[in-house]
Design a protein around this motif. Structure first.
Motif, PDB file in Angstrom:
ATOM      1  N   GLN A 112     -85.721 -29.711  33.828  1.00  0.00           N
ATOM      2  CA  GLN A 112     -86.669 -29.252  34.848  1.00  0.00           C
ATOM      3  C   GLN A 112     -87.536 -28.134  34.290  1.00  0.00           C
ATOM      4  OE1 GLN A 112     -85.215 -28.846  39.116  1.00  0.00           O
ATOM      5  NE2 GLN A 112     -83.343 -28.394  37.992  1.00  0.00           N
ATOM      6  N   THR A 113     -88.724 -28.005  34.871  1.00  0.00           N
ATOM      7  CA  THR A 113     -89.623 -26.901  34.533  1.00  0.00           C
ATOM      8  C   THR A 113     -90.151 -26.284  35.821  1.00  0.00           C
ATOM      9  OG1 THR A 113     -90.327 -28.103  32.549  1.00  0.00           O
ATOM     10  CG2 THR A 113     -91.678 -26.226  33.236  1.00  0.00           C
ATOM     11  N   TRP A 114     -89.953 -24.987  35.949  1.00  0.00           N
ATOM     12  CA  TRP A 114     -90.495 -24.240  37.092  1.00  0.00           C
ATOM     13  C   TRP A 114     -91.388 -23.126  36.560  1.00  0.00           C
ATOM     14  CZ3 TRP A 114     -88.731 -23.774  42.553  1.00  0.00           C
ATOM     15  CH2 TRP A 114     -88.029 -24.907  42.981  1.00  0.00           C
ATOM     16  N   ILE A 115     -92.352 -22.733  37.387  1.00  0.00           N
ATOM     17  CA  ILE A 115     -93.264 -21.627  37.076  1.00  0.00           C
ATOM     18  C   ILE A 115     -93.134 -20.567  38.164  1.00  0.00           C
ATOM     19  CG2 ILE A 115     -95.664 -20.938  36.755  1.00  0.00           C
ATOM     20  CD1 ILE A 115     -94.743 -22.737  34.533  1.00  0.00           C
ATOM     21  N   ASP A 116     -92.997 -19.322  37.753  1.00  0.00           N
ATOM     22  CA  ASP A 116     -92.913 -18.194  38.687  1.00  0.00           C
ATOM     23  C   ASP A 116     -94.178 -17.351  38.515  1.00  0.00           C
ATOM     24  OD1 ASP A 116     -92.177 -16.112  40.325  1.00  0.00           O
ATOM     25  OD2 ASP A 116     -90.391 -15.531  39.189  1.00  0.00           O
ATOM     26  N   LEU A 117     -94.987 -17.257  39.560  1.00  0.00           N
ATOM     27  CA  LEU A 117     -96.235 -16.487  39.535  1.00  0.00           C
ATOM     28  C   LEU A 117     -95.974 -15.125  40.161  1.00  0.00           C
ATOM     29  CD1 LEU A 117     -98.645 -19.332  40.751  1.00  0.00           C
ATOM     30  CD2 LEU A 117     -98.114 -18.664  38.395  1.00  0.00           C
ATOM     31  N   VAL A 118     -96.115 -14.071  39.365  1.00  0.00           N
ATOM     32  CA  VAL A 118     -95.700 -12.723  39.780  1.00  0.00           C
ATOM     33  C   VAL A 118     -96.922 -11.805  39.838  1.00  0.00           C
ATOM     34  CG1 VAL A 118     -94.127 -10.809  39.304  1.00  0.00           C
ATOM     35  CG2 VAL A 118     -93.508 -13.128  38.574  1.00  0.00           C
ATOM     36  N   ASP A 119     -97.315 -11.416  41.032  1.00  0.00           N
ATOM     37  CA  ASP A 119     -98.486 -10.539  41.205  1.00  0.00           C
ATOM     38  C   ASP A 119     -98.728 -10.347  42.693  1.00  0.00           C
ATOM     39  OD1 ASP A 119    -100.686  -8.983  40.593  1.00  0.00           O
ATOM     40  OD2 ASP A 119    -102.012 -10.641  40.143  1.00  0.00           O
ATOM     41  N   GLY A 166     -91.400 -27.177  40.085  1.00  0.00           N
ATOM     42  CA  GLY A 166     -91.481 -26.243  41.201  1.00  0.00           C
ATOM     43  C   GLY A 166     -92.251 -24.995  40.845  1.00  0.00           C
ATOM     44  N   VAL A 167     -92.785 -24.358  41.872  1.00  0.00           N
ATOM     45  CA  VAL A 167     -93.476 -23.079  41.739  1.00  0.00           C
ATOM     46  C   VAL A 167     -92.788 -22.068  42.640  1.00  0.00           C
ATOM     47  CG1 VAL A 167     -95.597 -21.808  42.264  1.00  0.00           C
ATOM     48  CG2 VAL A 167     -95.724 -24.006  41.076  1.00  0.00           C
ATOM     49  N   VAL A 168     -92.411 -20.936  42.065  1.00  0.00           N
ATOM     50  CA  VAL A 168     -91.972 -19.779  42.844  1.00  0.00           C
ATOM     51  C   VAL A 168     -93.176 -18.855  42.976  1.00  0.00           C
ATOM     52  CG1 VAL A 168     -90.457 -17.767  42.932  1.00  0.00           C
ATOM     53  CG2 VAL A 168     -89.597 -19.930  42.009  1.00  0.00           C
ATOM     54  N   ALA A 169     -93.596 -18.605  44.187  1.00  0.00           N
ATOM     55  CA  ALA A 169     -94.718 -17.691  44.417  1.00  0.00           C
ATOM     56  C   ALA A 169     -94.149 -16.315  44.718  1.00  0.00           C
ATOM     57  CB  ALA A 169     -95.597 -18.185  45.565  1.00  0.00           C
ATOM     58  N   ASN A 170     -93.971 -15.527  43.662  1.00  0.00           N
ATOM     59  CA  ASN A 170     -93.523 -14.144  43.854  1.00  0.00           C
ATOM     60  C   ASN A 170     -94.756 -13.301  44.150  1.00  0.00           C
ATOM     61  OD1 ASN A 170     -92.139 -11.770  43.957  1.00  0.00           O
ATOM     62  ND2 ASN A 170     -91.282 -11.902  41.902  1.00  0.00           N
ATOM     63  N   GLN A 171     -95.390 -13.668  45.232  1.00  0.00           N
ATOM     64  CA  GLN A 171     -96.632 -13.060  45.702  1.00  0.00           C
ATOM     65  C   GLN A 171     -96.604 -13.094  47.228  1.00  0.00           C
ATOM     66  OE1 GLN A 171    -100.157 -14.529  43.024  1.00  0.00           O
ATOM     67  NE2 GLN A 171     -98.840 -16.287  43.404  1.00  0.00           N
ATOM     68  N   CYS A 172     -97.375 -12.268  47.842  1.00  0.00           N
ATOM     69  CA  CYS A 172     -97.382 -12.201  49.300  1.00  0.00           C
ATOM     70  C   CYS A 172     -98.053 -13.426  49.920  1.00  0.00           C
ATOM     71  CB  CYS A 172     -98.126 -10.950  49.765  1.00  0.00           C
ATOM     72  SG  CYS A 172     -97.395  -9.396  49.239  1.00  0.00           S
ATOM     73  N   LEU A 173     -97.494 -13.881  51.058  1.00  0.00           N
ATOM     74  CA  LEU A 173     -98.225 -14.731  52.006  1.00  0.00           C
ATOM     75  C   LEU A 173     -98.542 -16.142  51.511  1.00  0.00           C
ATOM     76  CD1 LEU A 173    -100.625 -11.772  52.682  1.00  0.00           C
ATOM     77  CD2 LEU A 173     -99.261 -12.762  54.534  1.00  0.00           C
ATOM     78  N   MET A 174     -97.854 -16.625  50.459  1.00  0.00           N
ATOM     79  CA  MET A 174     -98.257 -17.885  49.832  1.00  0.00           C
ATOM     80  C   MET A 174     -97.594 -19.125  50.429  1.00  0.00           C
ATOM     81  SD  MET A 174    -100.536 -16.733  47.821  1.00  0.00           S
ATOM     82  CE  MET A 174    -100.984 -18.241  46.964  1.00  0.00           C
ATOM     83  N   ASP A 175     -96.772 -18.949  51.447  1.00  0.00           N
ATOM     84  CA  ASP A 175     -96.133 -20.087  52.101  1.00  0.00           C
ATOM     85  C   ASP A 175     -97.096 -20.632  53.161  1.00  0.00           C
ATOM     86  OD1 ASP A 175     -94.447 -21.954  53.227  1.00  0.00           O
ATOM     87  OD2 ASP A 175     -93.037 -20.503  54.045  1.00  0.00           O
ATOM     88  N   THR A 176     -98.098 -21.381  52.702  1.00  0.00           N
ATOM     89  CA  THR A 176     -99.130 -21.900  53.597  1.00  0.00           C
ATOM     90  C   THR A 176     -99.278 -23.399  53.403  1.00  0.00           C
ATOM     91  OG1 THR A 176    -101.066 -21.783  52.117  1.00  0.00           O
ATOM     92  CG2 THR A 176    -100.383 -19.724  53.215  1.00  0.00           C
TER      93      THR A 176
END
Length: 408
Positions: A112-119, A166-176
Motif C-alpha cells: 500500500q501507499t499512503w500520502i500524509d499532507l501536513v500544513d 489513501g490520503v491523510v489530510a493533516n490539515q484543517c477542515l479537509m473532510d468535505t
C-alpha cells in the motif's frame, strides 16, 4: 527494464510524509517527523518517504529555510538530500513527491501507499498554504496526485497499476464532499480527515501502524485510525493535554459510491430549487440549514471565515428528510442523499464537548461537510484572497449553486 530495482518484500506500507513548514506551524508539526522515526523503529513493515521544508535542522538547532527529502525505515534515516526551500504548494512539486513515494513503494515491495499532507488547510478552499498566505486549490492537489501516479507508471510500466491508496489530510477542515470527489477522480481510495479546524501537531504519524495492520480490512483500518487520532493527547504543559481533532472520519472514495452520493445530492438540490418557489418551502429549508452550526465553532473564529458555511452534509439532509413542512419528493430526496453520503463513511468519531474550543458540541459532525451558506455574506467571502469554496468540480456537478440560491 528494471535491472536497477531491488525488491524488499517485507514492507507492507510506504507512507509519504509531505510537510510544508514554511509558516507558523513549522516547529510544532515537526513532531510528525519524530513520530515517523519512532513508528518505523517499532514496526519494520513501514517505510516513510519524507519531504520536509523547514527552518529546523534535521537533528537539532535552527537554520534558514531549506528542504530535505529522505526515507525513514527501521528508525533510521536514509537517502538524505538537502537543498534550497521547495515550493510545497506547487503542483509539480507535489506530483514529483507522489511519484518518488510510489517509486520507493515499488522498491520496498510495499503493498500500500499512503500520502500524509501536513500544513494549514481550508476545506474546499484548498490546503498546503502558499507563500503569500493563500491556499493551493484542492483541484491542484488532486491533479498533482494524479500526475504523480502517471509519472510513476510512465517510468515503471510493469508497476503501472500502483496508486495512492489513501490520503491523510493533516490539515484543517479537509473532510468535505468536494475534496472527496477530487481525490476519488485521481484514483485515491480513502481519505482520513477532520471536518473542523485541527490542533497541531495533528494526526500522529503512528496511524501508519493501523493502516499496515489492516490492509485487507478497510473497516477495521478506518476504525483503528479514527480511534488513534481521537484518543491521541498532546502535552500542553501547565495547560494540560489536548486532542488534535474535535471530529475525524475515514471516507471510502470508491467512484461508484461517490457517483451515487453526487447523483442523490444533485437530485435533492434541483428539487429543492423547484419547490422553493413556494416561500414557505424556502423558509423551511433555510431554517433547517441554520439549525446546524457550520465549522470553526471555536470562540476565536471571525464572522467572515468561509468555513462557517461548511455544515455536516448528513445532518442537513436528515433535517430536511424529517421536516413535515416539505413535500414528499424533497423529503425522500433528502433521505436518499443522507443514505448515499453515509455509505462513504467507513468510520467516524466526534466530541460532544471539545474543551479546546470552549466545549463546542460536534455530535452532529459525522461525515463530510458541504458548503451551505445561509446568507449572501457567507458565499465565498475570501475569494479575492484566493480561497474559493465554490470553484470546484463537486460544486458544479451537483448543482450546489441551486441550493445556495435557496438558502442565501
Amino acid at each position: 527494464m528494471l535491472q536497477n530495482v531491488s525488491v524488499a518484500p517485507r514492507r507492507t506500507l510506504e507512507f509519504g510524509l509531505y510537510r510544508d513548514g514554511d509558516n507558523n506551524l513549522d516547529t510544532i508539526q515537526e513532531a510528525t517527523v519524530a513520530q515517523a522515526r519512532d513508528t518505523s523503529a517499532r514496526d519494520s513493515r513501514i517505510e516513510f518517504t519524507v519531504e520536509d521544508t523547514t527552518s529546523l535542522h534535521l537533528l537539532n538547532g535552527d537554520t534558514p529555510l531549506h528542504s530535505y527529502d529522505y526515507t525513514i525505515a527501521d528508525g533510521k534515516i536514509g537517502d538524505l538530500h538537502t537543498g534550497p526551500p521547495l515550493d510545497m504548494s506547487a503542483e509539480e512539486n507535489l506530483a514529483r513527491f507522489v511519484a518518488r513515494t510510489l517509486d520507493n513503494a515499488q522498491r520496498s515491495g510495499a503493498h500500500q501507499t499512503w500520502i500524509d499532507l501536513v500544513d494549514h488547510g481550508g476545506g474546499d478552499g484548498g490546503g498546503l498554504e502558499t507563500a503569500d498566505g493563500s491556499l493551493m486549490s484542492m483541484s491542484d492537489i488532486g491533479k498533482a496526485i494524479a500526475d504523480g501516479i502517471a509519472m510513476h507508471a510512465a517510468a515503471h510500466p510493469d508497476d503501472a497499476g500502483r496508486r495512492v491508496d489513501g490520503v491523510v489530510a493533516n490539515q484543517c477542515l479537509m473532510d468535505t464532499m468536494g475534496f472527496a470527489d477530487r481525490l476519488s477522480s485521481a484514483g485515491v481510495r480513502y481519505l482520513a480527515a477532520s471536518p473542523e479546524t485541527m490542533l497541531a501537531p495533528g494526526v500522529p504519524s503512528d496511524v501508519a501502524q493501523v493502516i499496515a495492520s489492516h490492509e485487507n480490512d478497510p473497516v477495521a483500518m478506518a476504525k483503528g485510525l479514527v480511534t488513534d487520532v481521537m484518543h491521541t493527547r498532546y502535552d500542553a504543559g501547565n495547560f494540560g493535554g489536548f486532542g488534535p481533532a474535535a471530529a475525524f472520519d475515514v471516507l471510502d472514495l470508491d467512484p461508484h459510491k461517490i457517483g451515487s452520493a453526487e447523483s442523490a445530492i444533485k437530485r435533492l438540490n434541483d428539487d429543492v430549487a423547484t419547490s422553493a418557489g413556494d416561500p414557505d418551502v424556502r423558509a423551511a429549508v433555510r431554517q433547517d440549514a441554520r439549525s446546524i452550526d457550520g465549522m470553526v465553532r471555536f470562540p476565536e473564529s471571525t464572522r467572515d471565515m468561509p468555513w462557517r458555511a461548511d455544515r455536516p452534509a448528513m445532518a442537513f439532509y436528515d433535517a430536511l428528510a424529517h421536516d413535515g413542512r416539505l413535500n414528499a419528493t424533497v423529503r425522500n430526496d433528502a433521505a436518499q442523499a443522507k443514505d448515499a453520503v453515509s455509505k462513504l463513511v467507513l468510520a467516524h468519531k466526534e466530541s460532544s464537548n471539545f474543551a479546546p474550543f470552549g466545549g463546542a458540541d460536534y455530535s452532529d459532525a459525522a461525515g463530510p461537510t458541504v458548503h451551505l451558506p445561509t446568507s449572501r455574506k457567507q458565499i465565498d467571502p475570501w475569494a479575492k484572497a484566493g480561497v474559493s469554496e465554490t470553484d470546484n468540480a463537486f460544486y458544479h456537478k451537483v448543482d450546489q449553486d441551486a441550493m445556495t440560491r435557496v438558502l442565501a
